[in-house]
Design a protein around this motif. Structure first.
Motif, mmCIF file in Angstrom:
data_model
loop_
_atom_site.group_PDB
_atom_site.id
_atom_site.type_symbol
_atom_site.label_atom_id
_atom_site.label_comp_id
_atom_site.label_asym_id
_atom_site.label_seq_id
_atom_site.Cartn_x
_atom_site.Cartn_y
_atom_site.Cartn_z
ATOM 1 N N ALA A 128 0.832 -1.203 0.000
ATOM 2 C CA ALA A 128 0.000 0.000 0.000
ATOM 3 C C ALA A 128 0.869 1.256 0.000
ATOM 4 O O ALA A 128 0.592 2.226 -0.721
ATOM 5 C CB ALA A 128 -0.930 -0.007 1.218
ATOM 6 N N LEU A 129 1.932 1.228 0.804
ATOM 7 C CA LEU A 129 2.862 2.351 0.813
ATOM 8 C C LEU A 129 3.501 2.526 -0.558
ATOM 9 O O LEU A 129 3.658 3.655 -1.045
ATOM 10 C CB LEU A 129 3.951 2.124 1.867
ATOM 11 C CG LEU A 129 3.542 2.301 3.331
ATOM 12 C CD1 LEU A 129 4.672 1.842 4.243
ATOM 13 C CD2 LEU A 129 3.203 3.756 3.613
ATOM 14 N N ALA A 130 3.873 1.405 -1.190
ATOM 15 C CA ALA A 130 4.515 1.485 -2.495
ATOM 16 C C ALA A 130 3.585 2.115 -3.521
ATOM 17 O O ALA A 130 4.017 2.920 -4.358
ATOM 18 C CB ALA A 130 4.941 0.093 -2.951
ATOM 19 N N LEU A 131 2.299 1.767 -3.464
ATOM 20 C CA LEU A 131 1.352 2.351 -4.411
ATOM 21 C C LEU A 131 1.215 3.855 -4.204
ATOM 22 O O LEU A 131 1.142 4.619 -5.164
ATOM 23 C CB LEU A 131 -0.010 1.667 -4.279
ATOM 24 C CG LEU A 131 -0.090 0.253 -4.868
ATOM 25 C CD1 LEU A 131 -1.439 -0.377 -4.564
ATOM 26 C CD2 LEU A 131 0.138 0.292 -6.370
ATOM 27 N N MET A 132 1.174 4.286 -2.952
ATOM 28 C CA MET A 132 1.100 5.726 -2.706
ATOM 29 C C MET A 132 2.362 6.415 -3.215
ATOM 30 O O MET A 132 2.299 7.452 -3.893
ATOM 31 C CB MET A 132 0.919 6.014 -1.212
ATOM 32 C CG MET A 132 0.735 7.499 -0.921
ATOM 33 S SD MET A 132 0.640 7.912 0.835
ATOM 34 C CE MET A 132 2.357 7.854 1.299
ATOM 35 N N PHE A 133 3.526 5.844 -2.923
ATOM 36 C CA PHE A 133 4.788 6.462 -3.328
ATOM 37 C C PHE A 133 5.061 6.291 -4.824
ATOM 38 O O PHE A 133 5.985 6.921 -5.343
ATOM 39 C CB PHE A 133 5.943 5.888 -2.504
ATOM 40 C CG PHE A 133 6.075 6.518 -1.156
ATOM 41 C CD1 PHE A 133 6.712 7.735 -0.998
ATOM 42 C CD2 PHE A 133 5.540 5.913 -0.030
ATOM 43 C CE1 PHE A 133 6.832 8.338 0.249
ATOM 44 C CE2 PHE A 133 5.641 6.505 1.217
ATOM 45 C CZ PHE A 133 6.290 7.720 1.363
ATOM 46 N N THR A 134 4.257 5.461 -5.520
ATOM 47 C CA THR A 134 4.375 5.394 -6.971
ATOM 48 C C THR A 134 4.093 6.759 -7.585
ATOM 49 O O THR A 134 4.690 7.140 -8.599
ATOM 50 C CB THR A 134 3.400 4.343 -7.547
ATOM 51 O OG1 THR A 134 3.781 3.053 -7.071
ATOM 52 C CG2 THR A 134 3.431 4.334 -9.070
ATOM 53 N N GLY A 135 3.184 7.516 -6.970
ATOM 54 C CA GLY A 135 2.925 8.872 -7.440
ATOM 55 C C GLY A 135 4.169 9.728 -7.389
ATOM 56 O O GLY A 135 4.439 10.521 -8.305
ATOM 57 N N LEU A 136 4.967 9.548 -6.326
ATOM 58 C CA LEU A 136 6.211 10.307 -6.198
ATOM 59 C C LEU A 136 7.215 9.889 -7.265
ATOM 60 O O LEU A 136 7.863 10.734 -7.889
ATOM 61 C CB LEU A 136 6.800 10.096 -4.798
ATOM 62 C CG LEU A 136 8.101 10.830 -4.477
ATOM 63 C CD1 LEU A 136 7.908 12.335 -4.537
ATOM 64 C CD2 LEU A 136 8.625 10.411 -3.102
ATOM 65 N N SER A 137 7.353 8.576 -7.487
ATOM 66 C CA SER A 137 8.323 8.125 -8.489
ATOM 67 C C SER A 137 7.881 8.500 -9.898
ATOM 68 O O SER A 137 8.705 8.878 -10.743
ATOM 69 C CB SER A 137 8.549 6.610 -8.371
ATOM 70 O OG SER A 137 7.331 5.901 -8.441
ATOM 71 N N LEU A 138 6.582 8.438 -10.182
ATOM 72 C CA LEU A 138 6.088 8.833 -11.501
ATOM 73 C C LEU A 138 6.272 10.324 -11.761
ATOM 74 O O LEU A 138 6.390 10.749 -12.911
ATOM 75 C CB LEU A 138 4.612 8.461 -11.650
ATOM 76 C CG LEU A 138 4.300 6.996 -11.950
ATOM 77 C CD1 LEU A 138 2.801 6.747 -11.943
ATOM 78 C CD2 LEU A 138 4.891 6.581 -13.292
ATOM 79 N N SER A 139 6.323 11.110 -10.687
ATOM 80 C CA SER A 139 6.537 12.547 -10.877
ATOM 81 C C SER A 139 7.899 12.809 -11.517
ATOM 82 O O SER A 139 8.063 13.787 -12.260
ATOM 83 C CB SER A 139 6.420 13.286 -9.537
ATOM 84 O OG SER A 139 7.506 12.984 -8.673
ATOM 85 N N ASN A 140 8.864 11.932 -11.240
ATOM 86 C CA ASN A 140 10.184 12.074 -11.851
ATOM 87 C C ASN A 140 10.176 11.666 -13.321
ATOM 88 O O ASN A 140 10.900 12.235 -14.136
ATOM 89 C CB ASN A 140 11.217 11.224 -11.092
ATOM 90 C CG ASN A 140 11.566 11.802 -9.750
ATOM 91 O OD1 ASN A 140 12.401 12.681 -9.643
ATOM 92 N ND2 ASN A 140 10.919 11.320 -8.707
ATOM 93 N N VAL A 141 9.349 10.669 -13.649
ATOM 94 C CA VAL A 141 9.322 10.140 -15.010
ATOM 95 C C VAL A 141 8.436 10.982 -15.921
ATOM 96 O O VAL A 141 8.781 11.256 -17.071
ATOM 97 C CB VAL A 141 8.829 8.679 -15.007
ATOM 98 C CG1 VAL A 141 8.804 8.100 -16.414
ATOM 99 C CG2 VAL A 141 9.712 7.829 -14.112
ATOM 100 N N LEU A 142 7.276 11.403 -15.398
ATOM 101 C CA LEU A 142 6.294 12.113 -16.220
ATOM 102 C C LEU A 142 6.149 13.578 -15.845
ATOM 103 O O LEU A 142 6.170 14.457 -16.720
ATOM 104 C CB LEU A 142 4.928 11.416 -16.099
ATOM 105 C CG LEU A 142 4.866 9.938 -16.501
ATOM 106 C CD1 LEU A 142 3.476 9.376 -16.219
ATOM 107 C CD2 LEU A 142 5.213 9.770 -17.965
ATOM 108 N N GLY A 143 5.988 13.835 -14.550
ATOM 109 C CA GLY A 143 5.682 15.190 -14.109
ATOM 110 C C GLY A 143 6.773 16.197 -14.397
ATOM 111 O O GLY A 143 6.516 17.284 -14.938
ATOM 112 N N VAL A 144 8.000 15.854 -14.052
ATOM 113 C CA VAL A 144 9.105 16.801 -14.217
ATOM 114 C C VAL A 144 9.411 17.070 -15.693
ATOM 115 O O VAL A 144 9.509 18.239 -16.100
ATOM 116 C CB VAL A 144 10.359 16.315 -13.458
ATOM 117 C CG1 VAL A 144 11.553 17.202 -13.782
ATOM 118 C CG2 VAL A 144 10.087 16.323 -11.953
ATOM 119 N N PRO A 145 9.549 16.033 -16.551
ATOM 120 C CA PRO A 145 9.783 16.335 -17.967
ATOM 121 C C PRO A 145 8.643 17.133 -18.602
ATOM 122 O O PRO A 145 8.877 18.084 -19.356
ATOM 123 C CB PRO A 145 9.916 14.950 -18.611
ATOM 124 C CG PRO A 145 10.317 14.050 -17.487
ATOM 125 C CD PRO A 145 9.629 14.584 -16.285
ATOM 126 N N ALA A 146 7.389 16.752 -18.291
ATOM 127 C CA ALA A 146 6.253 17.465 -18.863
ATOM 128 C C ALA A 146 6.191 18.896 -18.349
ATOM 129 O O ALA A 146 5.940 19.837 -19.103
ATOM 130 C CB ALA A 146 4.955 16.729 -18.532
#
Length: 388
Positions: A128-146
């Motif tokens: 459950a923690l990993a799923l919540m923190f997936t948002g944080l890791s995806l921010s590096n892959v998608l959020g920051v470049p976009a």
């Protein structure tokens, strides 16, 4: 897994994007406010300061609130900080907006981690923690470049407006999907503070600081390491950073699954892998193919440490988890500060761009030593309980 975890992940995505997006906008910000690039870079340090200070303060202030109410309040604060940043007429106001948004960061992840683990059975807490923190890791892959692309095309203010929109979606998601539950029986500031009387909590925080610091010794100067040592072209840097981001996402999910099965061994294994891979990155820096491969696996090991470390703090502070959980988010940011500071000192001393990775090895060994001490204490306690 409950849909409420999706709302937490979306909020985490917005918060993570805000934290890291400033790195890609430094030239535009420096030009707009007529300040130097290093001065614009202080917006990164200011945010980290806000996380470290805000995490315990806001968590303590909200101990009497139901956790859903606390999460909603923190998302409103996050929106206010980014609105202030988007409208900032001066550099000082932008800094104030950054710090305001940062104040919500640590407390949200701290309280959100407690909420996430309460939504599932005990044997699925780390996932459950990993799923919540997936948002944080995806921010590096998608959020920051976009966000960087939006800022370069439409101006940096457009990036902050985009983050405001993401934060609003997260706020609505928390309001609609996170269940309303009464404040836990006996929850109080004194009880939360009592967790810090336990040596296990302090050791858990130390594991986070030393075990995660190698991440930032390596990635702080990864771009000049690639171009100066590896001979990569500047255009290849975003590609390799994207590969690193994919490793981060995969590692976060893998770490969650392993931590549910064997918490301490997964911490020891991920920190050990991170330590060894810091050396591999340094040794492979001159070979482009080897370096690219190493950085992907490094990213996997880096975020594989997050779910087990966060879950271990929650376990160590049983009965008073919210403040300890928020403090651990501060510990991750302290690892950021420590790793990047030591890396910067090494580069400024003329020791070369691979030296920070070797510093990461030393810090990782300190993390492994702390993990070993925790393992001994845990084993001794188990022996005393069983009477053997």
């Amino acid at each position: 897994m409950p849909l409420a975890l999706l709302a937490l992940a979306i909020s985490a995505f917005g918060i993570g994007t805000t934290e890291f997006i400033i790195n890609g906008l430094l030239p535009e910000l420096a030009a707009d406010f007529d300040v130097s690039i290093p001065a614009a870079g202080l917006l990164v340090s200011g945010y980290a300061f806000g996380v470290v200070v805000g995490a315990p303060l806001l968590t303590m202030a909200g101990t009497r609130l139901p956790r859903k109410t606390m999460l909603l309040s923190l998302m409103i604060l996050f929106l206010a900080g980014n609105l202030l940043s988007a409208l900032a007429p001066t550099y000082g106001v932008l800094m104030a907006g950054r710090i305001t948004a940062a104040f919500s960061h640590g407390a949200f992840f701290g309280v959100g981690a407690v909420v996430a683990t309460d939504l599932v059975e005990p044997d699925k807490r780390a996932r459950a923690l990993a799923l919540m923190f997936t948002g944080l890791s995806l921010s590096n892959v998608l959020g920051v470049p976009a966000g960087t692309a939006i800022g370069q095309a439409l101006g940096w203010r457009a990036t902050f407006w985009t983050v405001v929109a993401i934060g609003a979606i997260g706020l609505l998601g928390v309001a609609a999907l996170v269940p309303s539950r009464p404040r836990p029986e006996g929850q109080s500031l004194l009880r939360e503070l009592s967790a810090f009387r336990q040596g296990d909590v302090w050791l858990a925080l130390a594991m986070t600081v030393f075990g995660f610091a190698p991440v930032f010794t390596v990635i702080t100067f990864i771009a000049p390491m690639m171009t100066s040592v590896g001979g990569f072209s500047p255009s290849a840097v975003p590609v390799v950073m994207g590969l690193l981001g994919l490793g981060l996402v995969a590692g976060n999910l893998v770490g969650g699954r392993l931590a549910d099965r064997a918490p301490l061994p997964s911490i020891c294994g991920s920190i050990g892998a991170l330590t060894a891979l810091s050396a591999v990155v340094a040794l492979a820096a001159g070979n482009q193919v080897a370096f690219a491969a190493a950085i992907v696996v490094f990213g996997l090991a880096a975020f594989a440490t997050i779910p087990p470390l966060q879950n271990w703090v929650l376990t160590s502070a049983s009965g008073a988890p919210a403040l300890a959980s928020a403090a651990n988010i501060g510990a991750f940011n302290l690892a950021n500060t420590l790793g990047s500071l030591l890396a910067g000192l090494a580069v400024d001393a003329g020791l070369g761009y691979t030296t920070p990775a070797w510093i990461g090895v030393v810090l990782g060994l300190a993390g492994l030593g702390t993990t070993g001490l925790v393992s001994l204490r845990t084993r001794r306690r188990a022996l005393m309980t069983t009477g053997r």
